[in-house]
Scaffold this motif. Structure first.
Motif, PDB file in Angstrom:
ATOM      1  N   SER A 263    -118.486  62.072  85.305  1.00  0.00           N
ATOM      2  CA  SER A 263    -119.913  62.322  85.326  1.00  0.00           C
ATOM      3  C   SER A 263    -120.391  63.171  84.573  1.00  0.00           C
ATOM      4  CB  SER A 263    -120.490  62.310  86.865  1.00  0.00           C
ATOM      5  OG  SER A 263    -119.728  63.520  87.406  1.00  0.00           O
ATOM      6  N   ALA A 264    -122.025  63.529  84.350  1.00  0.00           N
ATOM      7  CA  ALA A 264    -122.253  64.687  83.561  1.00  0.00           C
ATOM      8  C   ALA A 264    -121.727  65.879  83.923  1.00  0.00           C
ATOM      9  CB  ALA A 264    -123.946  64.711  83.589  1.00  0.00           C
ATOM     10  N   GLN A 265    -121.656  66.312  85.206  1.00  0.00           N
ATOM     11  CA  GLN A 265    -121.232  67.338  85.785  1.00  0.00           C
ATOM     12  C   GLN A 265    -119.712  67.470  85.989  1.00  0.00           C
ATOM     13  OE1 GLN A 265    -123.223  70.218  85.807  1.00  0.00           O
ATOM     14  NE2 GLN A 265    -124.490  68.778  84.783  1.00  0.00           N
ATOM     15  N   GLY A 266    -119.010  66.165  85.933  1.00  0.00           N
ATOM     16  CA  GLY A 266    -117.800  66.100  86.144  1.00  0.00           C
ATOM     17  C   GLY A 266    -116.834  66.931  85.452  1.00  0.00           C
ATOM     18  N   LYS A 267    -115.513  67.138  85.931  1.00  0.00           N
ATOM     19  CA  LYS A 267    -114.526  67.690  85.439  1.00  0.00           C
ATOM     20  C   LYS A 267    -113.239  67.033  85.390  1.00  0.00           C
ATOM     21  CE  LYS A 267    -116.829  71.803  85.860  1.00  0.00           C
ATOM     22  NZ  LYS A 267    -117.791  71.868  84.954  1.00  0.00           N
ATOM     23  N   CYS A 268    -112.420  67.138  84.193  1.00  0.00           N
ATOM     24  CA  CYS A 268    -110.987  66.554  83.805  1.00  0.00           C
ATOM     25  C   CYS A 268    -109.905  67.443  83.959  1.00  0.00           C
ATOM     26  CB  CYS A 268    -111.271  65.728  82.678  1.00  0.00           C
ATOM     27  SG  CYS A 268    -112.210  64.437  82.500  1.00  0.00           S
ATOM     28  N   THR A 269    -108.827  67.109  84.470  1.00  0.00           N
ATOM     29  CA  THR A 269    -107.592  67.789  84.312  1.00  0.00           C
ATOM     30  C   THR A 269    -106.749  67.284  83.858  1.00  0.00           C
ATOM     31  OG1 THR A 269    -108.399  69.121  86.306  1.00  0.00           O
ATOM     32  CG2 THR A 269    -105.785  69.450  85.717  1.00  0.00           C
ATOM     33  N   VAL A 270    -105.862  67.435  82.936  1.00  0.00           N
ATOM     34  CA  VAL A 270    -104.476  66.909  82.403  1.00  0.00           C
ATOM     35  C   VAL A 270    -103.234  67.826  82.582  1.00  0.00           C
ATOM     36  CG1 VAL A 270    -103.561  65.922  80.231  1.00  0.00           C
ATOM     37  CG2 VAL A 270    -105.889  65.825  80.336  1.00  0.00           C
ATOM     38  N   VAL A 271    -102.308  67.077  83.347  1.00  0.00           N
ATOM     39  CA  VAL A 271    -101.301  67.854  83.765  1.00  0.00           C
ATOM     40  C   VAL A 271    -100.071  67.162  82.995  1.00  0.00           C
ATOM     41  CG1 VAL A 271     -99.497  68.555  85.556  1.00  0.00           C
ATOM     42  CG2 VAL A 271    -102.120  68.300  85.891  1.00  0.00           C
ATOM     43  N   MET A 272     -99.322  68.111  82.210  1.00  0.00           N
ATOM     44  CA  MET A 272     -98.115  67.593  81.732  1.00  0.00           C
ATOM     45  C   MET A 272     -96.893  68.431  82.198  1.00  0.00           C
ATOM     46  SD  MET A 272     -99.536  66.363  78.140  1.00  0.00           S
ATOM     47  CE  MET A 272     -98.009  65.752  77.426  1.00  0.00           C
ATOM     48  N   THR A 273     -95.797  68.032  81.954  1.00  0.00           N
ATOM     49  CA  THR A 273     -94.486  68.688  82.052  1.00  0.00           C
ATOM     50  C   THR A 273     -93.736  69.051  81.005  1.00  0.00           C
ATOM     51  OG1 THR A 273     -93.343  66.827  82.969  1.00  0.00           O
ATOM     52  CG2 THR A 273     -94.445  67.786  84.626  1.00  0.00           C
ATOM     53  N   ALA A 274     -92.538  69.673  81.083  1.00  0.00           N
ATOM     54  CA  ALA A 274     -91.520  69.773  80.120  1.00  0.00           C
ATOM     55  C   ALA A 274     -90.864  68.535  79.835  1.00  0.00           C
ATOM     56  CB  ALA A 274     -90.737  71.141  80.457  1.00  0.00           C
ATOM     57  N   GLY A 275     -90.086  68.515  78.744  1.00  0.00           N
ATOM     58  CA  GLY A 275     -89.634  67.150  78.299  1.00  0.00           C
ATOM     59  C   GLY A 275     -88.079  67.510  78.839  1.00  0.00           C
ATOM     60  N   TYR A 276     -87.593  68.340  79.697  1.00  0.00           N
ATOM     61  CA  TYR A 276     -86.084  68.202  80.233  1.00  0.00           C
ATOM     62  C   TYR A 276     -86.416  69.154  81.653  1.00  0.00           C
ATOM     63  CZ  TYR A 276     -86.958  73.111  78.667  1.00  0.00           C
ATOM     64  OH  TYR A 276     -87.173  74.629  78.034  1.00  0.00           O
ATOM     65  N   GLY A 277     -85.266  69.118  82.377  1.00  0.00           N
ATOM     66  CA  GLY A 277     -85.032  69.681  83.911  1.00  0.00           C
ATOM     67  C   GLY A 277     -85.244  68.562  84.864  1.00  0.00           C
ATOM     68  N   LYS A 278     -85.236  69.211  85.913  1.00  0.00           N
ATOM     69  CA  LYS A 278     -85.102  68.380  87.142  1.00  0.00           C
ATOM     70  C   LYS A 278     -86.203  67.070  87.261  1.00  0.00           C
ATOM     71  CE  LYS A 278     -82.694  71.618  90.107  1.00  0.00           C
ATOM     72  NZ  LYS A 278     -82.900  72.207  91.274  1.00  0.00           N
ATOM     73  N   HIS A 279     -87.496  67.890  86.969  1.00  0.00           N
ATOM     74  CA  HIS A 279     -88.697  66.613  86.957  1.00  0.00           C
ATOM     75  C   HIS A 279     -88.390  65.538  85.816  1.00  0.00           C
ATOM     76  CE1 HIS A 279     -92.469  65.269  87.974  1.00  0.00           C
ATOM     77  NE2 HIS A 279     -92.680  65.120  86.856  1.00  0.00           N
ATOM     78  N   HIS A 280     -87.954  66.159  84.554  1.00  0.00           N
ATOM     79  CA  HIS A 280     -87.805  65.047  83.586  1.00  0.00           C
ATOM     80  C   HIS A 280     -86.715  64.163  83.975  1.00  0.00           C
ATOM     81  CE1 HIS A 280     -87.383  63.508  79.538  1.00  0.00           C
ATOM     82  NE2 HIS A 280     -85.860  63.876  79.692  1.00  0.00           N
ATOM     83  N   ASP A 281     -85.789  64.726  84.533  1.00  0.00           N
ATOM     84  CA  ASP A 281     -84.509  63.787  84.947  1.00  0.00           C
ATOM     85  C   ASP A 281     -85.092  62.595  85.993  1.00  0.00           C
ATOM     86  OD1 ASP A 281     -83.009  65.151  83.315  1.00  0.00           O
ATOM     87  OD2 ASP A 281     -81.945  66.282  85.139  1.00  0.00           O
ATOM     88  N   MET A 282     -86.050  63.121  86.959  1.00  0.00           N
ATOM     89  CA  MET A 282     -86.499  62.199  87.909  1.00  0.00           C
ATOM     90  C   MET A 282     -87.162  61.116  87.271  1.00  0.00           C
ATOM     91  SD  MET A 282     -89.000  62.799  91.239  1.00  0.00           S
ATOM     92  CE  MET A 282     -90.546  63.009  89.965  1.00  0.00           C
ATOM     93  N   CYS A 283     -88.186  61.448  86.518  1.00  0.00           N
ATOM     94  CA  CYS A 283     -88.992  60.485  85.725  1.00  0.00           C
ATOM     95  C   CYS A 283     -88.188  59.421  85.059  1.00  0.00           C
ATOM     96  CB  CYS A 283     -89.820  61.342  84.817  1.00  0.00           C
ATOM     97  SG  CYS A 283     -91.365  62.361  85.470  1.00  0.00           S
ATOM     98  N   CYS A 284     -87.239  60.012  84.303  1.00  0.00           N
ATOM     99  CA  CYS A 284     -86.224  59.108  83.500  1.00  0.00           C
ATOM    100  C   CYS A 284     -85.474  58.252  84.551  1.00  0.00           C
ATOM    101  CB  CYS A 284     -85.169  60.091  82.619  1.00  0.00           C
ATOM    102  SG  CYS A 284     -85.991  60.763  81.406  1.00  0.00           S
ATOM    103  N   ALA A 285     -85.175  58.758  85.651  1.00  0.00           N
ATOM    104  CA  ALA A 285     -84.603  57.690  86.692  1.00  0.00           C
ATOM    105  C   ALA A 285     -85.615  56.518  87.235  1.00  0.00           C
ATOM    106  CB  ALA A 285     -84.120  58.530  87.900  1.00  0.00           C
TER     107      ALA A 285
END
Length: 103
Positions: free
Chosen positions: A71-93
């Motif tokens: 919307s005209a007054q709306g907000k957006c947030t983009v979240v990204m993570t590193a390409g390695y580590g525990k979270h990356h391993d979980m995403c790959c799984a």
């Protein structure tokens, strides 16, 4: 964060997660953001851990679609993570086509 908004919509391509959001009462589209039908304007758009699954040449169109849906007054947030580590391993799984860079 969901308690701050009357209408909550989720776009989730993974069926197992889409079903969870639907069971929690979210308006859910089981598809990718690129293929989703957006028929309203949103006060807040959270793009969390998505862009690294989108080909880099497609980022401008993806971000344009996201900005067009706020919307005209709306907000957006983009979240990204590193390409390695525990979270990356979980995403790959979960997704063997996970497109993050590696160290």
């Amino acid at each position: 964060i969901q308690s701050h908004f009357a209408f909550k919509s989720v776009i989730e391509p993974a069926s197992e997660f889409s079903q969870i959001f639907t069971s929690l009462g979210f308006d859910t589209q089981n598809t990718t953001f690129q293929q989703a039908s957006l028929s309203r304007q949103y006060d807040y758009i959270l793009c969390s851990h998505v862009l690294y699954n989108v080909n880099l040449p497609d980022w401008p169109a993806f971000l344009d679609k996201m900005l067009a849906a706020k919307s005209a007054q709306g907000k957006c947030t983009v979240v990204m993570t590193a390409g390695y580590g525990k979270h990356h391993d979980m995403c790959c799984a979960i997704n063997d086509k996970h497109k993050s860079s590696t160290p």
